[in-house]
Design an enzyme around this catalytic site. Structure first.
Site, short mmCIF file in Angstrom:
data_model
loop_
_atom_site.label_atom_id
_atom_site.label_comp_id
_atom_site.label_asym_id
_atom_site.label_seq_id
_atom_site.Cartn_x
_atom_site.Cartn_y
_atom_site.Cartn_z
N HIS A 204 0.79 -1.23 0.00
CA HIS A 204 0.00 0.00 0.00
C HIS A 204 0.82 1.28 0.00
CE1 HIS A 204 0.99 0.01 4.29
NE2 HIS A 204 0.65 1.29 4.29
C1 UD1 Z 1 -1.46 5.71 6.14
C2 UD1 Z 1 -0.14 6.15 6.79
C3 UD1 Z 1 0.84 4.99 6.80
C4 UD1 Z 1 0.23 3.73 7.39
C5 UD1 Z 1 -1.11 3.42 6.72
C6 UD1 Z 1 -1.79 2.25 7.38
C7 UD1 Z 1 0.32 8.54 6.39
C8 UD1 Z 1 1.19 9.51 5.66
N1 UD1 Z 1 0.48 7.22 6.05
O1 UD1 Z 1 -1.17 5.38 4.79
O2 UD1 Z 1 1.96 5.35 7.58
O3 UD1 Z 1 1.12 2.65 7.18
O4 UD1 Z 1 -1.95 4.58 6.83
O5 UD1 Z 1 -2.78 1.71 6.55
O6 UD1 Z 1 -0.44 8.94 7.23
N2 UD1 Z 1 -8.59 5.47 1.55
C9 UD1 Z 1 -9.89 5.05 1.44
N3 UD1 Z 1 -10.58 4.72 2.58
C10 UD1 Z 1 -10.03 4.80 3.81
C11 UD1 Z 1 -8.70 5.25 3.92
C12 UD1 Z 1 -7.98 5.56 2.79
O7 UD1 Z 1 -10.43 4.97 0.34
O8 UD1 Z 1 -10.70 4.47 4.81
C13 UD1 Z 1 -7.85 5.79 0.32
C14 UD1 Z 1 -7.97 7.25 -0.07
O9 UD1 Z 1 -7.99 7.33 -1.44
C15 UD1 Z 1 -6.68 7.87 0.44
C16 UD1 Z 1 -5.69 6.70 0.27
O10 UD1 Z 1 -6.44 5.52 0.54
O11 UD1 Z 1 -6.29 9.00 -0.26
C17 UD1 Z 1 -4.50 6.75 1.18
O12 UD1 Z 1 -4.93 6.87 2.54
P1 UD1 Z 1 -4.03 7.67 3.59
O13 UD1 Z 1 -4.67 7.62 4.91
O14 UD1 Z 1 -3.65 9.01 3.02
O15 UD1 Z 1 -2.65 6.90 3.60
P2 UD1 Z 1 -2.34 5.33 3.71
O16 UD1 Z 1 -1.70 4.91 2.44
O17 UD1 Z 1 -3.49 4.55 4.21
#
Ligand code: UD1
Length: 359
Positions: A204
């Site tokens: 991821h």
């Molecule tokens: C985040 C953390 C990472 C951690 C990971 C655990 C940061 C910079 N990174 O990364 O350290 O390892 O969480 O999983 O904070 N999205 C959804 N639904 C959700 C959540 C996310 O659709 O419930 C999608 C969205 O498009 C979002 C993308 O996933 O933009 C990334 O989510 P984000 O929380 O920004 O970062 P992670 O890659 O999950």
């Protein structure tokens, strides 16, 4: 003593589960839980609260997804209001997410002590979002709860020596306490995996999935490993990765068993019978170790260096050739290292460290 605990992403829910129950057991401690809302899908958030028995948060900031500035800024603004209203004695933040940094910044400007759980982790490259978050959070923290001596040494190198405690890894506490709830047969039946050797893979990280060329290389590496071994590859897919896979076309990933993201109990149950794990998740590479499984770690570096130095986990570049070379190493016999991250008593040690520093 009134303490606010801030969570927002999957690994933080897991860590909070155990600290929350330890804190609630302490009479000297009023524990308030805040969810930033950085992760919000049922499979990314609610499921963890349900199965790990975490109480409903008192506040949910509902920050959702956005750019780094948008999420961090929304947490900063939202947390400032809560901290002003609640006037806690300290704020607990976990790890390295945008939620962690946003909350820590809000507390530091209000001179509220910050307790950083999983402090002192350092890895390259320094400009990785998580590395920026954990570095800056350590800079402004008061109590540093480290998972191992390495974390404390990293802090010492940066002249951070006050308030440093080596407590062990709280994720080990969780796995030890939840083990009897694992539903091995249920998940194997559900996925049709009885008598079938399989690998569990989760990918991821932005640097692995956002570039279609890199993601294609990873997929090709997984395919070559599958062709060589005949193992099935179960791939619980993060929403970010799902979108990226949709872009590169479904044909190239037909060989994978792509499933929705799994909750804690199902992922851990699945891991217990896996051949090994391929991941770029910081938490999952340790959880594989706690499950007696080795991990091929698709990261340029890892904060969990001890596992690589012990020859248990293998760091690997995200391309097919290196993944095959990594596979050759991971199927060799290796001795499992013992008690690198404590013995499952981290939550008690964290609570004791906080009491020692703040009372
Ligand atoms: C985040 C953390 C990472 C951690 C990971 C655990 C940061 C910079 N990174 O990364 O350290 O390892 O969480 O999983 O904070 N999205 C959804 N639904 C959700 C959540 C996310 O659709 O419930 C999608 C969205 O498009 C979002 C993308 O996933 O933009 C990334 O989510 P984000 O929380 O920004 O970062 P992670 O890659 O999950």
């Amino acid at each position: 003593m009134k303490i606010i605990s801030l969570v927002g992403a999957r690994p933080q829910f897991i860590k909070e589960a155990i600290l929350n129950s330890a804190a609630r057991a302490s009479e000297a401690w009023k524990h308030i839980l805040v969810h930033s809302g950085q992760h919000y899908d049922i499979s990314m958030s609610d499921i963890f609260f349900g199965e790990l028995g975490i109480p409903k948060p008192t506040y949910n900031l509902g920050v959702g997804s956005g750019t780094h500035a948008e999420t961090t800024g929304a947490v900063l603004i939202g947390m400032e209001k809560i901290l002003l209203a609640e006037k806690p004695d300290a704020l607990i933040v976990y790890g390295d997410t945008n939620t962690t940094l946003g909350g820590a910044l809000a507390a530091s400007k209000l001179h509220i002590p910050i307790i950083h759980v999983e402090a002192g982790i350092r890895m390259l490259p320094r400009d990785m979002p998580e590395e920026i978050n954990r570095n800056l959070t350590d800079r402004i923290s008061t109590v540093f709860c480290c998972c191992s001596d390495l974390g404390a040494k990293n802090l010492e190198r940066e002249n951070l020596t006050e308030g440093v405690h080596v407590c062990g890894d709280i994720m080990l506490d969780v796995i030890m306490r939840m083990k009897d709830k694992f539903k091995y047969n249920e998940i194997m039946n559900k996925l049709g995996l009885e008598n079938t050797p399989y690998i569990v893979s989760t990918i991821h990280r932005d640097y692995n999935v956002d570039d279609p060329e890199k993601l294609t290389q990873i997929i090709s590496g997984l395919d070559q490993i599958r062709q060589l071994t005949g193992f099935r590859i179960v791939f619980p897919v993060h929403p970010r990765t799902k979108r990226a896979l949709d872009k590169i076309g479904s044909l190239s990933v037909e060989f994978l068993d792509i499933i929705e993201p799994l909750g804690y109990l199902e992922l851990m149950s699945l891991t217990q019978n896996a051949e090994f794990v391929i991941t770029d998740s910081g938490g999952f590479q340790k959880e594989a170790y706690y499950s007696g499984k080795r991990a091929l770690v698709l990261m340029p570096d890892t904060g969990w260096r001890e596992l690589v130095e012990a020859g248990w986990n293998i760091l690997c570049s995200p391309n097919a050739e290196d993944m095959m070379a990594g596979y050759e190493k991971i199927i060799r016999q290796a001795n499992i290292p013992h008690e690198i991250y404590g013995n499952g008593q981290a939550s008690e040690k964290i609570i004791a460290s906080i009491m020692h520093e703040l009372c």
